[in-house]
Design a protein around this motif. Structure first.
Motif, PDB file in Angstrom:
ATOM      1  N   TYR A 151       8.939  35.197  21.825  1.00  0.00           N
ATOM      2  CA  TYR A 151      10.335  35.174  22.185  1.00  0.00           C
ATOM      3  C   TYR A 151      10.867  33.569  23.245  1.00  0.00           C
ATOM      4  O   TYR A 151      11.940  33.821  24.149  1.00  0.00           O
ATOM      5  CB  TYR A 151      10.641  36.649  23.134  1.00  0.00           C
ATOM      6  N   VAL A 152       9.784  33.410  23.502  1.00  0.00           N
ATOM      7  CA  VAL A 152      10.153  31.792  24.416  1.00  0.00           C
ATOM      8  C   VAL A 152      11.469  31.139  24.375  1.00  0.00           C
ATOM      9  O   VAL A 152      12.150  30.615  25.153  1.00  0.00           O
ATOM     10  CB  VAL A 152       9.292  31.001  24.434  1.00  0.00           C
ATOM     11  N   GLU A 153      11.267  30.507  22.830  1.00  0.00           N
ATOM     12  CA  GLU A 153      11.901  29.805  22.427  1.00  0.00           C
ATOM     13  C   GLU A 153      13.642  30.530  22.216  1.00  0.00           C
ATOM     14  O   GLU A 153      14.582  30.243  22.781  1.00  0.00           O
ATOM     15  CB  GLU A 153      12.277  29.386  21.169  1.00  0.00           C
ATOM     16  N   GLU A 154      13.698  31.698  22.466  1.00  0.00           N
ATOM     17  CA  GLU A 154      14.941  32.121  21.927  1.00  0.00           C
ATOM     18  C   GLU A 154      15.159  32.494  23.241  1.00  0.00           C
ATOM     19  O   GLU A 154      16.403  32.779  23.627  1.00  0.00           O
ATOM     20  CB  GLU A 154      14.376  33.755  21.158  1.00  0.00           C
ATOM     21  N   LEU A 155      14.763  33.051  24.609  1.00  0.00           N
ATOM     22  CA  LEU A 155      14.941  33.482  25.468  1.00  0.00           C
ATOM     23  C   LEU A 155      15.669  31.998  26.129  1.00  0.00           C
ATOM     24  O   LEU A 155      16.601  32.756  27.116  1.00  0.00           O
ATOM     25  CB  LEU A 155      14.038  34.162  26.319  1.00  0.00           C
ATOM     26  N   LEU A 186      20.707  41.827  25.899  1.00  0.00           N
ATOM     27  CA  LEU A 186      20.884  43.044  25.095  1.00  0.00           C
ATOM     28  C   LEU A 186      22.224  42.439  24.290  1.00  0.00           C
ATOM     29  O   LEU A 186      22.852  42.437  23.318  1.00  0.00           O
ATOM     30  CB  LEU A 186      22.690  43.608  26.868  1.00  0.00           C
ATOM     31  N   VAL A 187      22.427  40.525  24.429  1.00  0.00           N
ATOM     32  CA  VAL A 187      23.070  40.000  23.702  1.00  0.00           C
ATOM     33  C   VAL A 187      22.378  39.561  22.205  1.00  0.00           C
ATOM     34  O   VAL A 187      22.913  38.887  21.655  1.00  0.00           O
ATOM     35  CB  VAL A 187      23.853  38.309  24.122  1.00  0.00           C
ATOM     36  N   THR A 188      20.445  39.827  22.779  1.00  0.00           N
ATOM     37  CA  THR A 188      20.456  39.334  21.139  1.00  0.00           C
ATOM     38  C   THR A 188      19.868  40.500  21.031  1.00  0.00           C
ATOM     39  O   THR A 188      19.514  40.864  19.990  1.00  0.00           O
ATOM     40  CB  THR A 188      19.515  38.696  21.627  1.00  0.00           C
ATOM     41  N   ALA A 189      20.582  41.948  21.378  1.00  0.00           N
ATOM     42  CA  ALA A 189      19.959  42.726  20.579  1.00  0.00           C
ATOM     43  C   ALA A 189      21.010  43.939  19.298  1.00  0.00           C
ATOM     44  O   ALA A 189      22.039  43.273  19.693  1.00  0.00           O
ATOM     45  CB  ALA A 189      20.432  44.166  21.727  1.00  0.00           C
ATOM     46  N   PRO A 190      20.482  43.858  18.611  1.00  0.00           N
ATOM     47  CA  PRO A 190      21.034  44.244  17.056  1.00  0.00           C
ATOM     48  C   PRO A 190      22.279  45.857  17.712  1.00  0.00           C
ATOM     49  O   PRO A 190      22.143  46.776  16.799  1.00  0.00           O
ATOM     50  CB  PRO A 190      20.354  44.584  16.186  1.00  0.00           C
ATOM     51  N   GLN A 210      26.955  29.256  31.339  1.00  0.00           N
ATOM     52  CA  GLN A 210      25.829  29.709  30.261  1.00  0.00           C
ATOM     53  C   GLN A 210      25.740  31.310  29.911  1.00  0.00           C
ATOM     54  O   GLN A 210      25.886  30.570  28.643  1.00  0.00           O
ATOM     55  CB  GLN A 210      24.636  29.522  31.264  1.00  0.00           C
ATOM     56  N   LEU A 211      26.290  31.873  31.007  1.00  0.00           N
ATOM     57  CA  LEU A 211      26.490  33.653  30.473  1.00  0.00           C
ATOM     58  C   LEU A 211      28.047  32.948  28.691  1.00  0.00           C
ATOM     59  O   LEU A 211      27.214  34.342  27.880  1.00  0.00           O
ATOM     60  CB  LEU A 211      27.282  34.759  31.035  1.00  0.00           C
ATOM     61  N   GLU A 212      29.084  32.566  29.474  1.00  0.00           N
ATOM     62  CA  GLU A 212      29.708  32.449  27.848  1.00  0.00           C
ATOM     63  C   GLU A 212      29.526  31.736  26.341  1.00  0.00           C
ATOM     64  O   GLU A 212      29.680  32.175  25.153  1.00  0.00           O
ATOM     65  CB  GLU A 212      31.013  31.893  28.796  1.00  0.00           C
ATOM     66  N   GLU A 213      28.591  30.934  26.964  1.00  0.00           N
ATOM     67  CA  GLU A 213      27.952  29.939  26.024  1.00  0.00           C
ATOM     68  C   GLU A 213      26.479  31.678  25.217  1.00  0.00           C
ATOM     69  O   GLU A 213      26.497  31.225  24.176  1.00  0.00           O
ATOM     70  CB  GLU A 213      27.079  28.981  26.348  1.00  0.00           C
ATOM     71  N   ALA A 214      25.565  31.703  25.303  1.00  0.00           N
ATOM     72  CA  ALA A 214      25.126  33.011  25.885  1.00  0.00           C
ATOM     73  C   ALA A 214      25.677  34.077  24.479  1.00  0.00           C
ATOM     74  O   ALA A 214      24.922  34.627  23.481  1.00  0.00           O
ATOM     75  CB  ALA A 214      24.383  33.967  26.228  1.00  0.00           C
ATOM     76  N   LEU A 215      27.229  34.236  24.761  1.00  0.00           N
ATOM     77  CA  LEU A 215      27.428  35.164  24.449  1.00  0.00           C
ATOM     78  C   LEU A 215      28.321  34.748  22.449  1.00  0.00           C
ATOM     79  O   LEU A 215      28.723  35.824  22.122  1.00  0.00           O
ATOM     80  CB  LEU A 215      28.903  35.275  25.030  1.00  0.00           C
ATOM     81  N   THR A 216      28.228  33.795  22.906  1.00  0.00           N
ATOM     82  CA  THR A 216      28.298  32.492  21.528  1.00  0.00           C
ATOM     83  C   THR A 216      27.612  33.773  20.277  1.00  0.00           C
ATOM     84  O   THR A 216      28.362  33.602  19.132  1.00  0.00           O
ATOM     85  CB  THR A 216      29.139  31.809  21.865  1.00  0.00           C
ATOM     86  N   VAL A 217      26.574  33.383  20.543  1.00  0.00           N
ATOM     87  CA  VAL A 217      25.318  34.437  19.595  1.00  0.00           C
ATOM     88  C   VAL A 217      25.695  35.501  19.275  1.00  0.00           C
ATOM     89  O   VAL A 217      25.423  36.438  18.336  1.00  0.00           O
ATOM     90  CB  VAL A 217      24.080  33.804  19.815  1.00  0.00           C
ATOM     91  N   PHE A 218      26.756  36.109  20.378  1.00  0.00           N
ATOM     92  CA  PHE A 218      26.895  37.956  19.469  1.00  0.00           C
ATOM     93  C   PHE A 218      27.600  37.821  18.746  1.00  0.00           C
ATOM     94  O   PHE A 218      28.855  37.663  18.767  1.00  0.00           O
ATOM     95  CB  PHE A 218      26.903  38.709  21.063  1.00  0.00           C
ATOM     96  N   GLN A 219      27.423  38.921  17.572  1.00  0.00           N
ATOM     97  CA  GLN A 219      28.377  39.135  16.085  1.00  0.00           C
ATOM     98  C   GLN A 219      29.335  40.119  16.030  1.00  0.00           C
ATOM     99  O   GLN A 219      29.952  40.354  15.618  1.00  0.00           O
ATOM    100  CB  GLN A 219      27.348  38.510  15.286  1.00  0.00           C
ATOM    101  N   GLY A 220      28.803  41.051  17.001  1.00  0.00           N
ATOM    102  CA  GLY A 220      29.456  42.781  17.550  1.00  0.00           C
ATOM    103  C   GLY A 220      30.748  42.150  18.347  1.00  0.00           C
ATOM    104  O   GLY A 220      31.463  41.333  18.506  1.00  0.00           O
ATOM    105  N   ALA A 221      30.797  43.902  18.365  1.00  0.00           N
ATOM    106  CA  ALA A 221      32.827  43.972  19.165  1.00  0.00           C
ATOM    107  C   ALA A 221      31.793  43.703  20.653  1.00  0.00           C
ATOM    108  O   ALA A 221      30.616  44.308  21.005  1.00  0.00           O
ATOM    109  CB  ALA A 221      33.042  45.145  18.812  1.00  0.00           C
ATOM    110  N   LEU A 222      32.771  42.916  21.588  1.00  0.00           N
ATOM    111  CA  LEU A 222      32.043  42.839  23.179  1.00  0.00           C
ATOM    112  C   LEU A 222      33.870  43.506  23.673  1.00  0.00           C
ATOM    113  O   LEU A 222      34.956  43.300  23.873  1.00  0.00           O
ATOM    114  CB  LEU A 222      32.159  41.436  22.917  1.00  0.00           C
TER     115      LEU A 222
END
Length: 250
Positions: A151-155, A186-190, A210-222
């Motif tokens: 999970y190094v690359e993902e994190l 949380l942002v990478t959890a299903p 950076q947080l805003e960028e990280a949230l772009t990968v989340f596809q659910g409701a926020l």
């Protein structure tokens, strides 16, 4: 922050009568009704255009919800892929709303409907320190399939940590760094619904970006509660304002 368009639906008027509990319903001693299932939640298919917000499945619905002395929500729907920003002064009921949506607080009355199973991620305003003797990487990978090293690359791709940070123990992190570990998980959890209560507390402006960028990968409701001016200014989605526990603007 970019995100799914279309509003969360909030309507005024008198609270309707409570629905009768059927399969998947739970009645609290206070008179509130919890319903799980029946919301038709489905995963978007790869390569298929995402439908307009109004055509997407409901991931959370509140009807006639009241938390005595803290919150009154006649009606609120949050749909798959939606982005909702909740604002209001301290004590307006924002954290109470998040606790109700998370299923952590039973309202005094009303109906709360969530899908079955309800996959909800909640970053609370006040810190919860989990697994203090794990490394940052170990805490991020805990409970997930495979070795932590996978999970190094993902994190690192989330931009919240540097490579040198990954082997630091969680107990040795600053408050803001511990929040980042929780956010990364949380942002990478299903999950279908992600609730972030003041996620940028103790964050520098660069980390907010950076947080805003990280949230772009989340596809659910926020659903986000924040006082951060930068995050609020860049938010693309529905804005919901609370005052004295009441919805005053949307």
């Amino acid at each position: 922050m970019s995100g799914g368009g279309g509003p969360a639906r909030v309507s005024g008027g008198a609270a309707p009568a409570l629905v009768a509990g059927g399969s998947g319903s739970e009645h609290s001693a206070s008179g509130a009704v919890w319903e799980r299932g029946g919301l038709g939640l489905s995963e978007p298919s790869a390569g298929v255009a995402v439908p307009p917000t109004g055509d997407r499945a409901v991931v959370a619905e509140l009807v006639g919800v009241r938390v005595e002395g803290r919150l009154v929500v006649p009606r609120l729907e949050v749909r798959q892929g939606e982005r909702v920003l909740v604002t209001g002064h301290n004590g307006a009921g924002k954290s109470t709303l998040m606790q109700v949506l998370a299923g952590e607080l039973v309202p005094s009355s009303g109906t709360v409907r969530l899908p079955e199973p309800a996959r909800v991620g909640h970053l609370r305003q006040h810190e919860w320190l989990a697994r203090p003797y794990e490394t940052v990487l170990g805490a991020y990978a805990y409970g997930r399939e495979g070795a932590a090293e996978e999970y190094v690359e993902e994190l690192l791709s989330l931009g919240l940590f540097r490579p040198a940070d990954l082997m630091v123990q969680v107990a040795d992190l600053s408050y803001g760094q511990r929040r980042r570990v929780e956010l990364a998980r949380l942002v990478t959890a299903p999950v279908d619904l992600l609730l972030l209560d003041e996620p940028t507390n103790h964050f520098s402006p660069a980390l907010v970006e950076q947080l805003e960028e990280a949230l772009t990968v989340f596809q659910g409701a926020l659903v986000v509660v924040t006082h951060d001016r930068r995050m609020r200014a860049g938010f693309a989605g529905t804005r919901l304002e609370l005052s004295e526990g009441q919805v005053v603007r949307r």
